[in-house]
Scaffold this active site. Structure first.
Site, PDB file in Angstrom:
ATOM      1  N   LYS A   1       0.827  -1.209   0.000  1.00  0.00           N
ATOM      2  CA  LYS A   1       0.000   0.000   0.000  1.00  0.00           C
ATOM      3  C   LYS A   1       0.857   1.252   0.000  1.00  0.00           C
ATOM      4  O   LYS A   1       0.549   2.230  -0.670  1.00  0.00           O
ATOM      5  CB  LYS A   1      -0.924   0.023   1.220  1.00  0.00           C
ATOM      6  CG  LYS A   1      -2.105  -0.919   1.108  1.00  0.00           C
ATOM      7  CD  LYS A   1      -3.079  -0.640   2.248  1.00  0.00           C
ATOM      8  CE  LYS A   1      -4.217  -1.648   2.242  1.00  0.00           C
ATOM      9  NZ  LYS A   1      -5.068  -1.504   3.436  1.00  0.00           N
TER      10      LYS A   1
ATOM     11  N   LYS B   1      -7.980 -10.184 -10.563  1.00  0.00           N
ATOM     12  CA  LYS B   1      -9.147 -10.476  -9.731  1.00  0.00           C
ATOM     13  C   LYS B   1     -10.092  -9.280  -9.692  1.00  0.00           C
ATOM     14  O   LYS B   1      -9.678  -8.145  -9.905  1.00  0.00           O
ATOM     15  CB  LYS B   1      -8.723 -10.946  -8.345  1.00  0.00           C
ATOM     16  CG  LYS B   1      -8.494  -9.915  -7.295  1.00  0.00           C
ATOM     17  CD  LYS B   1      -8.239 -10.630  -5.949  1.00  0.00           C
ATOM     18  CE  LYS B   1      -8.376  -9.629  -4.818  1.00  0.00           C
ATOM     19  NZ  LYS B   1      -7.969 -10.085  -3.514  1.00  0.00           N
TER      20      LYS B   1
ATOM     21  N   LYS C   1     -11.852  -3.729  -6.021  1.00  0.00           N
ATOM     22  CA  LYS C   1     -12.181  -2.318  -6.093  1.00  0.00           C
ATOM     23  C   LYS C   1     -10.967  -1.491  -6.505  1.00  0.00           C
ATOM     24  O   LYS C   1     -11.074  -0.551  -7.269  1.00  0.00           O
ATOM     25  CB  LYS C   1     -12.677  -1.850  -4.734  1.00  0.00           C
ATOM     26  CG  LYS C   1     -13.006  -0.388  -4.689  1.00  0.00           C
ATOM     27  CD  LYS C   1     -13.592  -0.056  -3.343  1.00  0.00           C
ATOM     28  CE  LYS C   1     -13.463   1.362  -2.884  1.00  0.00           C
ATOM     29  NZ  LYS C   1     -12.712   2.345  -3.558  1.00  0.00           N
TER      30      LYS C   1
END
Ligand code: TRP
Length: 363
Positions: A138, A221, A224
């Site tokens: 992240k 995949k 979001k």
């Protein structure tokens, strides 16, 4: 149905002075939270995670909630965060989490999570936290040096979420495995240092029903953060939008319907979705589509999504609209959660040597 909780104390804190009895039932406890970072769940969340939580509420003392504090680890619009928190709670219920069976709560309504998180953060090695791959991913993905300390300590708060209820089982996706390992480590470390206090929880890694892929890019995949709008089925969207996305799903240039993730990822994904929604094994589906074309397969997927999604959407939007019912459910959930959490924090504070406030006045 409502399973009356008895008041038998959990073995762990039995007879401990100062600790209120834990209201654990005789069933093992399950806990999991969702982050309120989207307006709508997508089909991948629903099939890969939430749907698996539903049956667990029948043989567990279940705690399911919305991790709004975790959402704050990256910048959020305040109004939108509140909205999404309510929407997430509504969608838990719409997916079949039953407030009569499960404790449904909002993380920030139980301030004891952050109290325990502090204690646990003092037990977490900097190096150990620094090895969390999700943080690294992240932080690398755009945040760089802007990543917050909250994002760094996110796994410690997650450990507190779990340990504060002495959860036995934690259903999460593969991406959370390392955080569960940290949680187990912290539980064991605390128990070793201060005496048996926490349950060392078992991960219940949800073997994603086959993996749900992006409709427009079926090698990746459905997610979001990674998917384009065209590749993702948001369950609260208008049914006709989703039907259109399914009809435009990427397949391939031949016409054969068979399950081959490498050669035919788009078709395999449609089969996986249909199988998960209908409960029909993929092989049976493949047989039933013999001689038919991609249009037929897409039509069947669209019908199945419309059927599951329709009821889900109606229930969720109803709860969001009405709101008072939802707020009452969250209030009741927080009350039950706090009963347990406050007793655990009191016990932990005592064990680590914090001076108790003078009797009488404190809240
Ligand atoms: N980190 C989890 C996720 O992003 C959400 C979460 C927060 C969680 N606290 C938790 C999951 C406790 C399980 C248990 O999916």
């Amino acid at each position: 149905m409502s399973s009356a909780t008895d008041t038998s104390t959990g073995a762990v804190n039995e007879g401990r002075a100062g600790a209120r009895p834990d209201t654990r039932t005789t069933r093992p406890r399950v806990l999991s939270l969702v982050q309120p970072t989207a307006d709508s769940l997508h089909l991948g969340n629903y099939l890969g995670a939430l749907r698996q939580w539903v049956p667990m509420q029948d043989d567990h003392d279940a705690f399911y909630g919305v991790a709004d504090l975790h959402a704050l680890t990256v910048e959020q619009d305040p109004k939108q965060l509140r909205q999404r928190t309510l929407r997430s709670a509504a969608q838990l219920i719409a997916a079949g989490i039953d407030p009569e069976k499960s404790t449904i709560f909002c993380q920030s309504h139980v301030p004891e999570h952050t109290q325990l998180a502090w204690i646990l953060s003092c037990l977490t090695g900097f190096g150990q936290a620094n090895r969390m791959t999700q943080f690294k991913d992240k932080a690398a993905r755009g945040l760089g040096d802007q990543a917050s300390v909250g994002l760094f300590t996110y796994p410690v708060l997650m450990a507190a979420d779990i340990l504060i209820y002495r959860a036995d089982r934690v259903p999460v996706g593969e991406d959370q495995r390392q955080h569960l390992e940290l949680t187990r480590d912290l539980a064991a470390r605390f128990n070793h240092r201060y005496g048996r206090t926490f349950v060392v929880p078992e991960p219940h890694i949800v073997a994603s029903v086959g993996r749900i892929a992006d409709l427009a890019d079926p090698v990746g995949k459905m997610s979001k953060s990674a998917s384009s709008p065209a590749g993702i089925i948001e369950l609260l969207d208008e049914p006709k939008i989703n039907i259109k996305k399914i009809k435009s799903a990427v397949t391939d240039s031949d016409r054969e319907i068979r399950f081959d993730v490498d050669q035919k990822p788009g078709v395999a994904n449609l089969l996986t979705i249909l199988s998960a929604l209908s409960g029909t094994p993929v092989e049976t589906l493949v047989e039933s589509f013999a001689g038919k074309g991609y249009g037929d397969l897409k039509g069947a997927v669209a019908d199945a999504v419309a059927e599951t999604g329709g009821a889900f959407r109606e229930r969720a939007l109803g709860l969001i609209e009405e709101r008072t019912e939802l707020e009452a459910i969250l209030a009741a959930g927080a009350e039950r959660a706090r009963e347990i959490a406050s007793a655990v924090v009191a016990e932990v504070y005592d064990k680590v040597g914090l001076l108790p406030p003078a009797q009488g006045r404190s809240r």
